[in-house]
Design an enzyme around this catalytic site. Structure first.
Site, mmCIF file in Angstrom:
data_model
loop_
_atom_site.group_PDB
_atom_site.id
_atom_site.type_symbol
_atom_site.label_atom_id
_atom_site.label_comp_id
_atom_site.label_asym_id
_atom_site.label_seq_id
_atom_site.Cartn_x
_atom_site.Cartn_y
_atom_site.Cartn_z
ATOM 1 N N GLY A 38 -0.128 -4.315 19.911
ATOM 2 C CA GLY A 38 1.192 -4.313 20.524
ATOM 3 C C GLY A 38 1.519 -3.054 21.307
ATOM 4 O O GLY A 38 2.056 -3.128 22.416
ATOM 5 N N ARG B 69 5.355 -12.911 24.959
ATOM 6 C CA ARG B 69 4.814 -13.962 24.082
ATOM 7 C C ARG B 69 5.356 -15.344 24.444
ATOM 8 O O ARG B 69 4.669 -16.337 24.243
ATOM 9 C CB ARG B 69 5.099 -13.631 22.616
ATOM 10 C CG ARG B 69 4.160 -12.580 22.069
ATOM 11 C CD ARG B 69 4.472 -12.283 20.632
ATOM 12 N NE ARG B 69 3.379 -11.565 19.993
ATOM 13 C CZ ARG B 69 3.411 -11.143 18.742
ATOM 14 N NH1 ARG B 69 4.480 -11.350 18.005
ATOM 15 N NH2 ARG B 69 2.383 -10.516 18.220
#
Ligand SMILES: Nc1ncnc2c1ncn2[C@@H]1O[C@H](COP(=O)(O)OP(=O)(O)OP(=O)(O)O)[C@@H](O)[C@H]1O
Ligand SMILES: O=C(O)[C@H](O)COP(=O)(O)O
Length: 394
Positions: free
Chosen positions: A351, A35
């Site tokens: 995820g 991220r």
């Protein structure tokens, strides 16, 4: 079309950008910085275009208190390494204080600072206008770059746009492009693969996808709720009993819509939820009453791979089995390999599926891996994400 940082002049301006630096941590160390890396193109662009850049993010769920295990200090450090320049950071328990304000005021074009975890203040998740205004007062422009948090209407993701002009960064642009075009205007055949454990969470996604896809593949822990609806023995497999009826309805809905729905035809069963448990692989109508389904079997993997091979667009959310345990990772691996080998546009949302693709070393073979977990699911559900809605239109 939403305005992006390309559409505005940031030279010499104070820019505040909301990122999703909510990265997995273990004992104060970042275990996966995907991220952070995903936000770098935007950060670099803004700095190269002489913005004075203030970054903000949340980390975990500190519930409105300055709990130091959720500090963004490790993120500031990692960012400095990538950017090869200092990322100024002051760990303020109130996020903004006089010293932080002074730092922001004195920040020069080409310089960057990071605020402390915005969830140290309870006003963040309450989307409190006063806190949004306080954050906004630090800058002249708001850049939305937090795709992973775009499904939350919080002060730093949504409220702030009431006080500043809001544009998107490159990550948001890319996420919307790939997830959006996959769902709204896919190249066909369009195949969606759904897996993972949280059936209840994914039912709205399945419902939305049924009206759009040509083929729907269901694997992972959620398959057993569908098996149950089919009247099959599922042993001690995970079951979302509240949604069995709905699973049956979804199967009917798919049939009526002319959507091909594929469920695993064979199952790797285990005597316990452990990697080294005794296992048997059986056809789906032969599951032992005292065992649980842990992975799709080889026949299913082949069937799914064949279907993926015919697709022009594939969206994948959720693993096919308990891939964290090596003995039950094979089904997920086979599906990941089929995606990697295909010429289709391949979009990974969620995820765990993203982690699985990374684990198999196939990440660079996918067209797009979303940085959003819940956000990508809500996007696939067809919902308008509040963090995206606030970005100005072109
Ligand atoms: N047969 C199974 N039995 C039990 N758990 C399973 C089974 N198959 C998959 N899982 C578990 O499902 C979990 C992933 O499910 P989840 O719905 O959270 O996926 P995701 O959407 O990719 O991830 P996230 O919600 O984190 O974005 C994994 O931890 C995996 O071990
Ligand atoms: O990891 C995520 O899904 C986002 O960072 C959002 O986190 P949240 O579920 O705590 O709002």
């Amino acid at each position: 079309m939403k305005k992006t940082i390309r559409d505005i002049d940031v030279k010499g301006k104070k820019v505040i950008a909301r990122c999703d630096f909510n990265v997995p941590m273990q004992e104060g160390r970042i275990t996966d910085d995907t991220r952070i890396r995903a936000a770098l193109p935007t950060i670099e662009y803004l700095l190269e275009h002489d913005a004075a850049l203030i970054l903000m993010s949340h980390m975990g769920r500190p519930k409105g208190e300055p709990k130091m295990e959720f500090t963004l200090a490790p993120v500031a450090e990692r960012l400095s390494e990538y950017l090869k320049k200092e990322v100024k950071f002051k760990s303020s328990p109130t996020v903004v204080d006089d010293e932080v304000k002074k730092m922001a005021e004195e920040l020069k074009p080409g310089e960057v600072m990071l605020l402390e975890n915005v969830r140290f203040r309870k006003e963040e998740t309450e989307n409190d206008p006063a806190f949004a205004k306080e954050l906004a007062s630090l800058a002249e422009v708001f850049v939305q770059e937090a795709f992973g948090t775009a499904h939350r209407a919080h002060a730093s993701t949504a409220g702030i746009a009431d006080y500043l002009p809001a544009v998107s960064g490159f990550l948001i642009e890319k996420e919307v492009k790939f997830l959006g075009s996959a769902v709204e205007d896919p190249k066909r055949p369009f195949v969606a693969i759904m897996g993972g454990a949280k059936v209840g969470d994914k039912i709205p996604v399945i419902r939305n996808l049924i009206s759009r896809v040509d083929t729907l593949i269901i694997g992972g822990g959620m398959a057993y709720t569908f098996y149950k609806a089919m009247g099959l023995e599922i042993g001690t497999s995970i079951l979302d009993a509240d949604n069995t009826k709905l699973a049956g309805e979804l199967m009917k809905q798919a049939e009526e819509a002319g959507v091909k729905m594929l469920l695993p035809v064979d199952v790797v069963c285990a005597a316990a939820f452990e990697n080294d448990a005794e296992t048997v692989t059986v056809d789906r109508d032969k599951m032992p009453a005292d065992m649980m389904g842990m992975d799709i079997g080889p026949k299913s993997a082949e069937l799914f791979a064949e279907e993926i091979g015919k697709a022009a667009t594939v969206v994948w959310n959720g693993p096919m089995g308990v891939f964290e345990m090596p003995n039950f990772a094979e089904g997920t691996k086979k599906v990941a390999e089929a995606l990697a080998a295909s010429d289709a546009i391949t979009v990974i949302g969620g995820g765990d599926s993203a982690a699985a693709v990374e684990q198999f070393g196939l990440a660079d073979k996918m067209t797009h891996i979303s940085t959003g977990g819940g956000a990508s699911l809500e996007f696939l559900e067809g919902k308008t994400l509040p963090g995206i809605a606030v970005i100005q239109d072109k």
